[in-house]
Write an enzyme that holds these catalytic residues in place. Structure first.
Site, PDB file in Angstrom:
ATOM      1  N   MET A  79       0.729  -1.155   0.025  1.00 51.11           N
ATOM      2  CA  MET A  79       0.148   0.059  -0.015  1.00 51.11           C
ATOM      3  C   MET A  79       0.749   1.246   0.056  1.00 51.11           C
ATOM      4  SD  MET A  79      -2.874  -1.166   2.883  1.00 51.11           S
ATOM      5  CE  MET A  79      -3.684   0.464   2.698  1.00 51.11           C
ATOM      6  N   HIS A  80       0.259   2.332  -0.339  1.00 58.70           N
ATOM      7  CA  HIS A  80       0.695   3.710  -0.213  1.00 58.70           C
ATOM      8  C   HIS A  80       1.735   4.189  -1.067  1.00 58.70           C
ATOM      9  CE1 HIS A  80      -0.977   3.073   3.725  1.00 58.70           C
ATOM     10  NE2 HIS A  80      -0.180   2.214   4.079  1.00 58.70           N
ATOM     11  N   ASP A 236      -2.611  -4.959   0.577  1.00 56.73           N
ATOM     12  CA  ASP A 236      -2.237  -6.125   1.242  1.00 56.73           C
ATOM     13  C   ASP A 236      -2.844  -6.364   2.637  1.00 56.73           C
ATOM     14  OD1 ASP A 236      -0.545  -4.157   2.477  1.00 56.73           O
ATOM     15  OD2 ASP A 236       1.174  -5.116   1.779  1.00 56.73           O
TER      16      ASP A 236
END
Length: 485
Positions: A79-80, A236
């Site tokens: 992520m991110h 995830d």
């Protein structure tokens, strides 16, 4: 059958799951991280795609898998991260990853500009999120940002290569820090503050929605049926929860991968920005979650093995377990990549404390295992302040392969650790479940059940008491050295 693909930080994992939810085959392809400057952490989207191809083609060659029977694909991923594509869909620069800390000044500026961002987006701005990275690019690489026509999260680049579609899921959209998480739609206020237009953002879909279909070219190359559904999938964290069956209020699990998450499912949006707890959309409709996001997990063990010149991590763990007599005399702060929860400190560093001439490699390795476990115990208190936690916690991800580490973790948390069927596959298995939901339209409750428990590891009470004392020292050590970072 269903194909689940998880784009991690250290590898791409792919699994084939049948209608009985058995993992028929699994494959992985490694990835490396580039750190060209202090606080920077990057990967090439082209490397992601090459690793996806390697993993999938390895699965295709697995005996006993009726490859043409795959009827949907699901995606999960780190992520991110921030991916910028130009008009032709080509990456404009390497992706800036979740554990990149360069945008710390921009995160602080965003929090000042939008004091309510933690309530809107689910957590205050931190350097690893996509939103402050956009501000960093506007300041340092404006010509790159000006050419961007698509802003994506990492797994969504894989989706684009599979389908040609620009889409994401609600969990990953939350992790970009650009979503009004309570309303489950992009926040015009935050997007405007980041200096981009809504037109560069992908469609934000629920994780079990169809995001596109497999292109004819890709289907021909992979030997699949063209036009099969590709689910929106999930970041995830949420995909791991779907894999563990952590989809109902109060369900909890820990994902121990390169980075680590302590996750609790909720049926309502419950932001807790004061604790730096991430309150994001789940991978299923009408569900949210609270999560402590830690940047350092099993990656710290890989670092220690390299430091000690041990190429066989399994052998190193076995040697460490044989030498175990109680808590290591060495204390380890695992903040090799800075830390998000509970410190929001990209400048934090790893610390080995208590070294003497008699310190052994096994004591250092054990200290690393304990340091990650104590960091999870550290954030457990914050999660408990926002709502009750169960006494039994499922653990998935690569770190769950070590029963020795799981015994340490159970005692550090003073909770029973549960290992489940498919726990090592984690988010890839969750992605396959979301693929099934997208293809069949089934009730998520019928598919996202808790897998069979393969082992329960109860805490050792004497060891739990000892780790409780070590946690006090762990917190004190951080407070003592933080001015030096």
């Amino acid at each position: 059958m269903y194909l689940g693909i998880d784009l991690g930080t250290s590898s791409v994992k792919a699994v084939v799951v049948d209608g009985a939810q058995r993992i028929l085959a699994a494959a992985a392809a490694p990835l490396s991280v580039s750190r060209p400057r202090a606080l920077w952490s990057e990967q090439s989207p082209g490397d992601w795609w090459a690793a996806v191809e390697l993993a999938v083609l390895e699965l295709r060659g697995t005996a006993g898998v009726a490859w043409s029977a795959i009827s949907a694909i699901g995606l999960s991923g780190q992520m991110h991260g921030l991916v910028l594509l130009d008009e032709a869909g080509l990456p404009l620069r390497p992706a800036i990853l979740h554990n990149d800390g360069r945008a710390f000044a921009e995160a602080e500026a965003l929090n000042r500009q939008l004091p309510d961002i933690g309530a809107i987006a689910g957590v205050p701005a931190m350097p690893g999120f996509a939103a402050p990275k956009l501000l960093w690019l506007a300041r340092h690489e404006p010509e790159v940002l000006a050419r961007a026509r698509h802003v994506l999260l990492p797994k969504d680049y894989v989706r684009f290569r599979l389908t040609g579609a620009f889409a994401t899921d609600m969990c990953d959209a939350s992790g970009a820090l650009l979503l009004d998480t309570g309303k489950r739609q992009w926040s015009p206020e935050i997007v405007r503050a980041c200096g981009i237009g809504m037109d560069v953002l992908p469609a934000a879909l629920e994780g079990n929605a169809v995001s596109g279909t497999l292109s004819k070219q890709r289907a021909a190359h992979w030997g699949l049926v063209p036009g099969i559904s590709v689910a929106a999938g999930a970041g995830d964290a949420a995909a791991g929860a779907v894999a563990s069956g952590a989809v109902n209020a109060g369900d909890a699990f820990i994902s121990l991968g390169t980075a680590t998450q302590y996750f609790v499912a909720r049926t309502e949006y419950r932001p807790a920005p004061q604790h730096l707890i991430h309150s994001f959309c789940h991978g299923l409709p009408n569900r949210w979650f609270q999560m402590a996001a830690l940047l350092n997990g099993a990656g710290a063990l890989a670092w220690a093995a390299g430091l000690l010149g041990k190429s066989d991590i399994g052998a190193l763990l076995a040697e460490t377990e044989r030498a175990f007599t109680g808590p290591s005399p060495v204390l380890f702060l695992p903040y090799l990549s800075g830390e998000r929860t509970p410190h929001n400190n990209p400048h934090a560093k790893g610390v080995l404390f208590g070294l003497t001439p008699s310190t052994t490699p096994e004591q250092v390795t054990q200290a690393v295992l304990e340091g990650v476990a104590l960091s999870l115990a550290d954030v457990q208190g914050s999660l408990e302040e926002t709502g009750a936690l169960p006494d039994r916690i499922a653990v998935n991800g690569g770190g769950s392969r070590s029963r020795f580490w799981m015994r340490i973790l159970a005692s550090a948390l003073n909770k029973t650790v549960l290992l489940q069927d498919g726990s090592e596959s984690g988010p890839a298995f969750g992605a396959a479940r979301l693929a099934r939901l997208a293809a069949t339209g089934e009730d998520p409750a019928a598919v996202c059940s808790k897998p069979r428990i393969t082992e329960e590891i109860a805490p050792d009470q004497a060891l739990a008491d000892a780790y409780g004392q070590r946690l006090t020292h762990f917190r004190a050590l951080y407070r003592a050295v933080v001015p030096l970072f």
